[in-house]
Design a protein around this motif. Structure first.
Motif, mmCIF file in Angstrom:
data_model
loop_
_atom_site.group_PDB
_atom_site.id
_atom_site.type_symbol
_atom_site.label_atom_id
_atom_site.label_comp_id
_atom_site.label_asym_id
_atom_site.label_seq_id
_atom_site.Cartn_x
_atom_site.Cartn_y
_atom_site.Cartn_z
ATOM 1 N N VAL A 11 73.378 52.422 18.011
ATOM 2 C CA VAL A 11 72.379 53.311 16.973
ATOM 3 C C VAL A 11 72.070 51.934 15.801
ATOM 4 C CG1 VAL A 11 72.566 55.063 15.511
ATOM 5 C CG2 VAL A 11 73.898 55.266 17.214
ATOM 6 N N ARG A 12 70.677 52.200 15.786
ATOM 7 C CA ARG A 12 69.921 52.030 14.733
ATOM 8 C C ARG A 12 69.993 51.902 13.946
ATOM 9 N NH1 ARG A 12 64.708 49.260 18.068
ATOM 10 N NH2 ARG A 12 64.258 51.387 18.437
ATOM 11 N N ILE A 13 70.409 51.364 12.392
ATOM 12 C CA ILE A 13 70.185 52.003 11.403
ATOM 13 C C ILE A 13 69.280 51.814 10.338
ATOM 14 C CG2 ILE A 13 70.870 52.755 9.081
ATOM 15 C CD1 ILE A 13 72.990 53.377 10.736
ATOM 16 N N PHE A 14 68.463 51.873 10.396
ATOM 17 C CA PHE A 14 66.453 51.058 9.509
ATOM 18 C C PHE A 14 66.783 50.842 8.066
ATOM 19 C CE2 PHE A 14 65.264 51.884 13.764
ATOM 20 C CZ PHE A 14 64.428 50.831 13.847
ATOM 21 N N ILE A 15 67.612 49.964 7.256
ATOM 22 C CA ILE A 15 67.761 50.031 6.181
ATOM 23 C C ILE A 15 66.505 49.666 5.563
ATOM 24 C CG2 ILE A 15 69.002 49.435 3.691
ATOM 25 C CD1 ILE A 15 71.396 49.500 5.857
ATOM 26 N N LEU A 16 65.248 50.178 4.655
ATOM 27 C CA LEU A 16 63.796 49.762 4.687
ATOM 28 C C LEU A 16 64.155 49.779 2.982
ATOM 29 C CD1 LEU A 16 61.976 52.575 5.726
ATOM 30 C CD2 LEU A 16 62.993 50.380 7.070
ATOM 31 N N GLY A 17 63.416 48.819 2.191
ATOM 32 C CA GLY A 17 63.555 48.263 1.442
ATOM 33 C C GLY A 17 64.887 47.579 0.340
ATOM 34 N N ALA A 18 65.524 46.858 1.532
ATOM 35 C CA ALA A 18 66.589 46.461 0.892
ATOM 36 C C ALA A 18 66.929 45.812 0.348
ATOM 37 C CB ALA A 18 67.644 45.852 2.155
ATOM 38 N N ARG A 19 67.937 45.756 -0.840
ATOM 39 C CA ARG A 19 67.573 44.405 -2.625
ATOM 40 C C ARG A 19 69.124 44.145 -1.795
ATOM 41 N NH1 ARG A 19 65.286 48.562 -5.962
ATOM 42 N NH2 ARG A 19 66.155 49.771 -5.208
ATOM 43 N N ALA A 20 69.861 44.131 -3.089
ATOM 44 C CA ALA A 20 71.454 44.321 -3.515
ATOM 45 C C ALA A 20 72.436 44.630 -2.124
ATOM 46 C CB ALA A 20 71.492 45.075 -4.422
ATOM 47 N N GLU A 21 72.342 45.928 -1.091
ATOM 48 C CA GLU A 21 72.470 46.327 -0.161
ATOM 49 C C GLU A 21 72.580 45.184 0.994
ATOM 50 O OE1 GLU A 21 68.740 48.627 -0.540
ATOM 51 O OE2 GLU A 21 70.454 47.874 -2.161
ATOM 52 N N LEU B 163 60.311 56.032 -3.813
ATOM 53 C CA LEU B 163 59.231 56.466 -3.841
ATOM 54 C C LEU B 163 57.507 57.125 -4.484
ATOM 55 C CD1 LEU B 163 60.289 58.667 -0.649
ATOM 56 C CD2 LEU B 163 59.679 56.595 -0.582
ATOM 57 N N GLY B 164 58.607 57.834 -5.881
ATOM 58 C CA GLY B 164 56.902 58.014 -6.686
ATOM 59 C C GLY B 164 57.136 57.529 -8.170
ATOM 60 N N HIS B 165 57.254 56.575 -7.603
ATOM 61 C CA HIS B 165 57.747 55.884 -9.192
ATOM 62 C C HIS B 165 55.936 54.521 -8.828
ATOM 63 C CE1 HIS B 165 58.114 52.377 -12.148
ATOM 64 N NE2 HIS B 165 59.359 53.247 -12.155
ATOM 65 N N PRO B 166 55.701 54.766 -10.033
ATOM 66 C CA PRO B 166 53.772 54.961 -10.664
ATOM 67 C C PRO B 166 54.244 53.126 -9.828
ATOM 68 C CG PRO B 166 54.704 55.573 -12.760
ATOM 69 C CD PRO B 166 55.953 55.598 -11.930
ATOM 70 N N ALA B 167 55.064 51.689 -10.741
ATOM 71 C CA ALA B 167 54.725 50.432 -10.350
ATOM 72 C C ALA B 167 54.925 50.176 -8.098
ATOM 73 C CB ALA B 167 56.472 49.475 -11.492
ATOM 74 N N SER B 168 55.686 51.584 -8.086
ATOM 75 C CA SER B 168 56.289 50.871 -6.455
ATOM 76 C C SER B 168 55.992 52.009 -5.275
ATOM 77 C CB SER B 168 57.650 50.791 -6.254
ATOM 78 O OG SER B 168 58.588 52.341 -6.535
ATOM 79 N N SER B 169 55.419 53.514 -5.489
ATOM 80 C CA SER B 169 55.295 54.425 -4.973
ATOM 81 C C SER B 169 53.957 53.602 -3.730
ATOM 82 C CB SER B 169 54.946 55.413 -5.465
ATOM 83 O OG SER B 169 53.475 54.984 -6.495
ATOM 84 N N HIS B 170 52.743 53.183 -4.733
ATOM 85 C CA HIS B 170 51.635 52.203 -3.708
ATOM 86 C C HIS B 170 52.333 51.388 -2.321
ATOM 87 C CE1 HIS B 170 52.477 48.954 -6.020
ATOM 88 N NE2 HIS B 170 51.979 48.288 -5.532
ATOM 89 N N GLU B 171 53.311 51.004 -1.887
ATOM 90 C CA GLU B 171 54.065 50.498 -1.517
ATOM 91 C C GLU B 171 54.608 51.241 -0.280
ATOM 92 O OE1 GLU B 171 57.048 47.708 -3.242
ATOM 93 O OE2 GLU B 171 55.437 46.419 -4.313
ATOM 94 N N TRP B 172 55.203 52.780 -0.552
ATOM 95 C CA TRP B 172 55.808 53.421 0.185
ATOM 96 C C TRP B 172 54.657 54.409 0.969
ATOM 97 C CZ3 TRP B 172 59.968 52.067 1.442
ATOM 98 C CH2 TRP B 172 61.165 51.349 1.184
ATOM 99 N N ALA B 173 53.386 54.267 0.568
ATOM 100 C CA ALA B 173 52.396 55.136 1.078
ATOM 101 C C ALA B 173 51.786 55.081 3.066
ATOM 102 C CB ALA B 173 51.084 55.124 0.225
ATOM 103 N N GLU B 174 51.911 53.602 2.741
ATOM 104 C CA GLU B 174 52.006 53.322 4.360
ATOM 105 C C GLU B 174 52.774 53.336 5.163
ATOM 106 O OE1 GLU B 174 49.194 50.425 7.303
ATOM 107 O OE2 GLU B 174 49.975 50.141 5.207
ATOM 108 N N THR B 175 53.875 52.957 4.316
ATOM 109 C CA THR B 175 55.558 53.306 5.732
ATOM 110 C C THR B 175 56.064 54.727 5.579
ATOM 111 O OG1 THR B 175 55.914 50.906 4.378
ATOM 112 C CG2 THR B 175 57.806 52.975 5.169
ATOM 113 N N VAL B 176 56.066 55.550 4.900
ATOM 114 C CA VAL B 176 56.356 57.301 4.697
ATOM 115 C C VAL B 176 55.642 57.446 5.962
ATOM 116 C CG1 VAL B 176 56.321 58.742 4.335
ATOM 117 C CG2 VAL B 176 57.641 56.866 1.973
ATOM 118 N N SER B 177 54.086 58.497 5.901
ATOM 119 C CA SER B 177 53.263 58.463 7.101
ATOM 120 C C SER B 177 53.861 57.417 8.652
ATOM 121 C CB SER B 177 52.159 57.940 6.903
ATOM 122 O OG SER B 177 51.507 56.191 7.199
#
Length: 504
Positions: A302-312, A407-421
């Protein structure tokens, strides 16, 4: 993640301490402006509402081969001692009385500015440089200009106001979070106190005959045969790390606390998606063996894709192995994806060159556990998706996870717009967590506005049963307190089912 935290305590697992302090020590752009509408007060526990999961030592369990009941995170690291007055039970086997701890358990409260820990003093200077005074006079409608914090509250020891005068005037508002800030203060000092951390020794493989109770943290740790943790502070430290794998496992497991019954938060569409994954992760006994006659076909991992990974992505691998232990016959491939997925890990794994056989420079750890492999890719997911790197996607074998992505943060939402679709096109479940109620609601509102009519809700938003019990402080805003994976919800791309009528 602050590199200096790696040397915080010489007789504890450095990777654990580094990961546990990651979000608290490193200011995150995603959280820079996120503020809860009403700060949550200190969550106090007592014997009436918190089940201490063991009041007696747990006997060792005999397992096959050389597997013991618990796996140590400490490896070959030398075990340095604590003071004689600090009894840690099983930890005594690791002590050699060579050096006392920096701070004793009854001496953990210190103001950040006058802390005996250099890292915390530097943190206090950072807060003074960036934190803003919350007094109404400094608001846009107030009489004064914005000012940085400079005065440390004597009760919590953290710089919270520009002066003692404003602190006194706004004391009633500060009381709402003062106890929680003091708890954060003591937990940070405890993490760097130099004591031995028995709570960072994790349980080994789970016997298939022993069911795991996922009602709450206490029943989970007890039924997973962890060493007894009877101290609230120790519980907060260990859940700060375990919240990541256990949050995923608690949703995918057949004994999940989330169900379709009233109040179970799972929707009918969620039951369909999770049933597919559970079918793969809980395979029936095949009667296979090691000889030729015993060969049986096996499902892929089972593939678990952890997106936007940072400390985890930099958690100790023994922490992620706990996910594999929850599914004794399941197999996993964890894929950490994001531009920050290798932050502060250059000393561990230098990034490999991009070659035709490894076009994205992925770091592959294939010996983490016999049933688990971990890959790390420093790139955006939408870039990988467009190349077909992970095609085909299958709801029976794929799952996406985003830990407080903003996802809805003004500083990062633009980075997720293409990914979520692109994620919605896969029809695979997407699990999302949030720091606070406000942070989670903002993400949900953004998805509803951006992907209106194109997604199905799999799990109603709400507090995560396995959230971190330790509170964290946003260094850019001392009034902003949160905890890892406080809330959780899930969605996926809408599936359209075609129906036909019999031609008569």
């Amino acid at each position: 993640m602050e590199p200096s935290v790696r040397l915080a305590a010489s007789n504890a697992c450095r990777a654990c301490l580094r990961s546990s302090a990651a979000h608290a020590s490193r200011p995150s752009m995603t959280r820079a402006f996120s503020k809860s509408t009403s700060p949550r007060p200190l969550r106090k526990t007592s014997s009436s509402n918190r089940l201490i999961h063991s009041k007696r030592p747990i006997p060792p369990v005999q397992t096959k081969g050389n597997l013991s009941r618990s796996l140590s995170l400490f490896g070959e690291q030398s075990k340095l001692a604590e003071d004689n007055s600090v009894g840690q039970g099983p930890a005594a086997a690791y002590e050699n009385q060579s050096r006392p701890p920096i701070l004793r358990p009854d001496d953990l409260f210190h103001s950040f500015t006058n802390s005996p820990i250099p890292e915390i003093r530097r943190r206090a200077a950072f807060i003074r440089q960036h934190g803003r005074c919350p007094h109404p006079d400094h608001s846009p409608t107030g009489s004064g200009a914005p000012a940085h914090v400079d005065f440390e509250c004597p009760d919590c020891g953290i710089p919270v106001y520009c002066s003692d005068h404003h602190w006194a005037e706004d004391y009633e508002a500060h009381l709402k979070i003062c106890d929680t800030l003091r708890q954060i203060n003591e937990d940070d000092h405890d993490l760097r106190s130099g004591r031995f951390f028995p709570e960072f020794e994790y349980a080994g493989p789970q016997m298939e005959e022993a069911a795991v109770n996922m009602t709450n943290w206490d029943t989970f740790l007890y039924t997973r045969l962890f060493e007894a943790i009877n101290d609230d502070r120790n519980m907060r430290q260990v859940t700060r790390l375990l919240t990541y794998p256990v949050t995923i496992g608690s949703i995918l497991h057949e004994l999940s606390p989330y169900n379709i019954r009233k109040g179970g938060r799972l929707t009918p569409e969620g039951l369909k998606s999770l049933s597919a994954l559970r079918y793969t992760l809980h395979p029936p006994m095949t009667g296979g063996g090691e000889d030729i006659k015993g060969l049986r076909p096996e499902a892929p991992p089972v593939r678990i894709f952890i997106l936007g990974a940072r400390a985890e992505s930099s958690l100790p691998r023994n922490v992620w192995v706990q996910l594999a232990h929850l599914f004794p016959r399941g197999k996993f491939h964890l894929i950490f994806i994001g531009p920050e997925s290798m932050a502060n890990r250059d000393d561990e794994f230098p990034l490999p060159p991009r070659t035709p056989s490894n076009p994205f420079g992925a770091i592959v750890e294939d010996r983490v556990w016999p049933t688990m492999k971990i890959s790390t890719i420093v790139d955006y997911y939408h870039t990988l998706h467009k190349t077909g790197q992970f095609y085909p996607y299958d709801p029976y074998f794929d799952c996406f996870v985003m830990f407080h992505p903003g996802l809805g943060h003004p500083a990062s939402s633009h980075e997720w717009a293409e990914t979520v679709s692109l994620l919605l096109e896969t029809k695979a479940p997407i699990i999302v967590t949030g720091y606070t109620q406000y942070d989670m609601d903002r993400d949900i509102e953004w998805v509803r506005k951006t992907c209106k009519g194109e997604f199905d809700l799999l799990m109603e938003p709400g507090e995560n049963t396995f959230r971190s019990l330790r509170w964290d402080l946003n260094d850019l805003d001392p009034q902003d307190i949160s905890c890892g994976n406080w809330g959780v919800w899930a969605f996926r791309g809408k599936r359209y089912e075609a129906t036909t009528k019999n031609a008569e």
